[in-house]
Design a protein around this motif. Structure first.
Motif, short mmCIF file in Angstrom:
data_model
loop_
_atom_site.label_atom_id
_atom_site.label_comp_id
_atom_site.label_asym_id
_atom_site.label_seq_id
_atom_site.Cartn_x
_atom_site.Cartn_y
_atom_site.Cartn_z
N LEU A 1 0.83 -1.21 0.00
CA LEU A 1 0.00 0.00 0.00
C LEU A 1 0.86 1.26 0.00
O LEU A 1 0.45 2.29 -0.54
N ARG A 2 2.06 1.17 0.58
CA ARG A 2 2.96 2.33 0.57
C ARG A 2 3.69 2.46 -0.77
O ARG A 2 4.34 3.47 -1.02
N HIS A 3 3.59 1.43 -1.61
CA HIS A 3 4.21 1.46 -2.94
C HIS A 3 3.14 1.10 -3.98
O HIS A 3 3.25 0.08 -4.68
N PRO A 4 2.10 1.92 -4.11
CA PRO A 4 0.98 1.58 -5.01
C PRO A 4 1.38 1.50 -6.47
O PRO A 4 0.65 0.93 -7.28
N GLN A 5 2.54 2.08 -6.83
CA GLN A 5 2.98 2.01 -8.23
C GLN A 5 3.28 0.58 -8.66
O GLN A 5 3.33 0.29 -9.86
N LEU A 6 3.46 -0.33 -7.70
CA LEU A 6 3.72 -1.72 -8.03
C LEU A 6 2.45 -2.47 -8.41
O LEU A 6 2.51 -3.49 -9.10
N LEU A 7 1.29 -1.99 -7.95
CA LEU A 7 0.04 -2.71 -8.15
C LEU A 7 -0.47 -2.53 -9.57
O LEU A 7 -0.28 -1.48 -10.19
N VAL A 8 -1.15 -3.55 -10.07
CA VAL A 8 -1.64 -3.53 -11.45
C VAL A 8 -2.76 -2.51 -11.63
O VAL A 8 -2.97 -1.99 -12.72
N GLY A 9 -3.51 -2.21 -10.56
CA GLY A 9 -4.60 -1.25 -10.65
C GLY A 9 -5.85 -1.87 -11.25
O GLY A 9 -5.93 -3.08 -11.49
N ASP A 10 -6.85 -1.03 -11.51
CA ASP A 10 -8.11 -1.52 -12.07
C ASP A 10 -7.89 -2.06 -13.48
O ASP A 10 -7.16 -1.47 -14.29
N LEU A 11 -8.55 -3.16 -13.78
CA LEU A 11 -8.41 -3.79 -15.10
C LEU A 11 -9.32 -3.10 -16.11
O LEU A 11 -10.53 -2.96 -15.86
N PRO A 12 -8.79 -2.66 -17.24
CA PRO A 12 -9.67 -2.11 -18.28
C PRO A 12 -10.55 -3.21 -18.86
O PRO A 12 -10.08 -4.31 -19.14
N ARG A 13 -11.82 -2.90 -19.01
CA ARG A 13 -12.76 -3.91 -19.49
C ARG A 13 -13.88 -3.25 -20.29
O ARG A 13 -14.15 -2.06 -20.14
N ARG A 14 -14.51 -4.04 -21.13
CA ARG A 14 -15.73 -3.63 -21.83
C ARG A 14 -16.88 -4.45 -21.26
O ARG A 14 -16.78 -5.67 -21.18
N SER A 15 -17.95 -3.78 -20.88
CA SER A 15 -19.04 -4.46 -20.20
C SER A 15 -20.35 -4.29 -20.96
O SER A 15 -20.59 -3.25 -21.59
N TYR A 16 -21.19 -5.32 -20.88
CA TYR A 16 -22.49 -5.32 -21.54
C TYR A 16 -23.53 -5.84 -20.55
O TYR A 16 -23.26 -6.72 -19.73
N HIS A 17 -24.73 -5.29 -20.66
CA HIS A 17 -25.84 -5.66 -19.77
C HIS A 17 -26.95 -6.31 -20.59
O HIS A 17 -27.32 -5.81 -21.66
N LEU A 18 -27.47 -7.44 -20.09
CA LEU A 18 -28.59 -8.11 -20.74
C LEU A 18 -29.88 -7.47 -20.25
O LEU A 18 -30.22 -7.54 -19.06
N LEU A 19 -30.58 -6.82 -21.15
CA LEU A 19 -31.80 -6.10 -20.79
C LEU A 19 -32.84 -7.06 -20.20
O LEU A 19 -33.06 -8.16 -20.71
N GLY A 20 -33.45 -6.64 -19.11
CA GLY A 20 -34.47 -7.45 -18.46
C GLY A 20 -33.92 -8.47 -17.49
O GLY A 20 -34.70 -9.16 -16.82
N GLU A 21 -32.60 -8.60 -17.40
CA GLU A 21 -31.98 -9.55 -16.48
C GLU A 21 -30.85 -8.87 -15.71
O GLU A 21 -30.25 -7.91 -16.20
N ALA A 22 -30.56 -9.38 -14.53
CA ALA A 22 -29.45 -8.84 -13.72
C ALA A 22 -28.16 -9.55 -14.10
O ALA A 22 -27.53 -10.24 -13.29
N PHE A 23 -27.77 -9.38 -15.37
CA PHE A 23 -26.58 -10.06 -15.88
C PHE A 23 -25.67 -9.07 -16.59
O PHE A 23 -26.14 -8.23 -17.38
N LYS A 24 -24.36 -9.19 -16.32
CA LYS A 24 -23.36 -8.37 -16.99
C LYS A 24 -22.28 -9.27 -17.57
O LYS A 24 -21.85 -10.25 -16.94
N LEU A 25 -21.84 -8.92 -18.77
CA LEU A 25 -20.74 -9.62 -19.44
C LEU A 25 -19.57 -8.66 -19.55
O LEU A 25 -19.71 -7.53 -20.03
N HIS A 26 -18.39 -9.10 -19.09
CA HIS A 26 -17.18 -8.27 -19.12
C HIS A 26 -16.15 -8.93 -20.04
O HIS A 26 -15.92 -10.14 -19.96
N ILE A 27 -15.52 -8.13 -20.88
CA ILE A 27 -14.44 -8.59 -21.74
C ILE A 27 -13.15 -7.92 -21.27
O ILE A 27 -13.06 -6.69 -21.24
N VAL A 28 -12.16 -8.74 -20.88
CA VAL A 28 -10.88 -8.23 -20.39
C VAL A 28 -9.77 -8.81 -21.25
O VAL A 28 -9.70 -10.03 -21.42
#
Length: 480
Positions: A292-319
């Motif tokens: 935590l004192r050296h956050p530059q070492l951490l990969v950080g949040d992963l970039p992703r593309r996300s999609y939601h299925l209408l009418g359902e509580a479902f998400k698809l992520h592409i990483v």
């Protein structure tokens, strides 16, 4: 800090002892022909019969990693069975090169005599960062003097000019005590050279710090996590993991009882008793705080593309990325991994927290029946509707007594890799088929699926996306 000790055999305790008392996290790299890992020989035990080293998570390449259980300082000892020169030249640069045997360098020297220290080292010095060190152990100085073997020809020279333009500055002698694998202390002496690559040229202008970054995420699973993940581990007082192939202390005790019962089948040799934890009390938490004192070492949040299925509580992520690298970041308490058996073993070896959270698509043994008959992962003839099968297994396997290797849990996230033809339309239609087949009265619990793909072209065919799926921008707004 990264220190490599090539061709060390069983002498790797010397270089380990040199840096172990420094109080700074370090990676200790062993490359040798043959297996010289601590648990490969009948010496990994204290006088009390307790193991002094413990195997922990593998590297992203699948190499074994160990730590000395009594040492508070964060460290990782890698054991790579391979030719030292070819392997180390393919890996990131080093801070320190520890030498007690130069024969692995001699055949790569471009200037004769090949066995002269300066000529041999010239073949590898480009893999040592500016300001890095070469530590020449005096282990063989009595039987390999300048007359018979000139490995020590330059130990009295203030400067050693190498034929590639780099220079070594003699920093003098260093002497230290270090216990061997039996626990007996020995005195070691070495000459230390500091590496300088000149004032011009590619080695001088190279960003050495950035070039060495891969060592961290290759070796330390926690580096692949986000800052929030590390904080979560600290808050929950997470215990450090061990490699899934090693015995825990409880498992060892069961084996020990059988070993001492003449009426019970047991292994021929148990080995030393493993420790309860691979880190001393509080040491793992201090390591997480150091991250935590050296956050530059951490990969950080992963970039992703996300999609939601209408009418359902479902998400698809592409990483896009390497699953073995980012597996620690994708782990969650209600997440299940769905990949082929060989990759499953690699992921669990790399990140043991996934143990018990992997769906079974293929049996682990060839004589056992496969849950997915005739599984073909990718290509035009791949098993159809594989994403649907994964979602069905995620609902069924963790709650079934048949699959005892999976812990009981409610899965709300499935992680997998590219499959089929790597088409958005293909995987989305499989997801829609899963929801179409659910009974109307069944509660629709939130569910997510993350697909990790190495190929940048995978899942980019936006024209195949069904209208039932909606793209989710990173800012949280909704747009088609």
């Amino acid at each position: 800090m990264v220190i490599a000790h090539p061709a060390a055999a069983m002498h790797h305790h010397a270089s380990f002892g040199l840096v172990a008392d420094g109080g700074h996290p370090f990676i200790h790299v062993m490359v040798d022909i043959g297996d010289h890992a601590p648990d490969a020989w009948d010496v990994n035990a204290s006088e009390a019969g307790m193991a002094t080293w413990q195997r922990i998570a593998d590297t992203t390449q699948g190499h074994k990693v160990y730590r000395k259980v009594s040492l508070d300082t964060a460290h990782w000892q890698l054991h790579i069975p391979d030719d030292a020169f070819s392997r180390l030249t393919s890996l990131p640069p080093l801070d320190v090169l520890y030498l007690d045997w130069l024969q692995w360098l001699e055949k790569h020297a471009s200037v004769s005599p090949h066995n002269h220290f300066a000529n041999a080292v010239s073949a590898f010095v480009h893999k040592i960062r500016e300001g890095g060190l070469i530590v020449l152990d005096h282990k063989h100085i009595n039987n390999m003097s300048e007359d018979s073997h000139p490995w020590y020809a330059n130990i009295n020279d203030a400067f050693v000019h190498l034929n590639n333009g780099s220079m070594l500055a003699n920093q003098g002698l260093v002497e230290w005590l270090s216990p061997d694998l039996h626990g007996d202390y020995h005195s070691h002496m070495a000459t230390v050279f500091k590496v300088h690559h000149g004032i011009n040229g590619p080695l001088t202008n190279k960003d050495w710090e950035q070039a060495m970054v891969p060592w961290t995420w290759m070796t330390m699973p926690e580096v692949s996590m986000t800052k929030a993940d590390i904080q979560h581990l600290l808050v929950n007082q997470a215990k450090p993991t061990v490699h899934p192939d090693v015995l825990t202390q409880d498992e060892w005790m069961v084996q020990w009882l059988r070993y001492n019962d003449p009426h019970e089948p047991s292994p021929m040799w148990l080995g030393p008793a493993p420790p309860i934890h691979p880190w001393p009390s509080g040491a793992y938490a201090r390591y997480l705080q150091w991250l935590l004192r050296h956050p530059q070492l951490l990969v950080g949040d992963l970039p992703r593309r996300s999609y939601h299925l209408l009418g359902e509580a479902f998400k698809l992520h592409i990483v896009h990325g390497d699953l073995l690298r980012i597996a620690p970041a994708l782990h969650g308490s209600n997440t299940a991994l769905a990949v082929r058996e060989p990759l499953r073993r690699k992921v669990v070896g790399r990140c043991p927290r996934w143990l018990g959270q992997t769906l079974i698509l293929q049996s682990s043994e060839p004589w056992m029946p496969n849950p997915v008959k005739g599984l073909q992962w990718s290509g035009e003839n791949a098993t159809p509707m594989l994403a649907k099968t994964m979602l069905e297994f995620a609902k069924m396997q963790p709650l079934s007594s048949i699959y005892s290797s999976i812990q009981t849990m409610q899965v709300n996230h499935v992680v997998t890799v590219s499959h089929g033809t790597a088409s958005l339309g293909e995987v989305m239609r499989a997801v829609m088929s899963f929801y179409d087949d659910l009974p109307p009265v069944m509660a629709r619990a939130p569910m997510e699926m993350t697909i990790v793909c190495l190929d940048e072209d995978d899942y980019t065919d936006l024209h195949t996306v069904p209208h039932q799926f909606q793209f989710l921008p990173d800012d949280g707004s909704c747009a088609d």
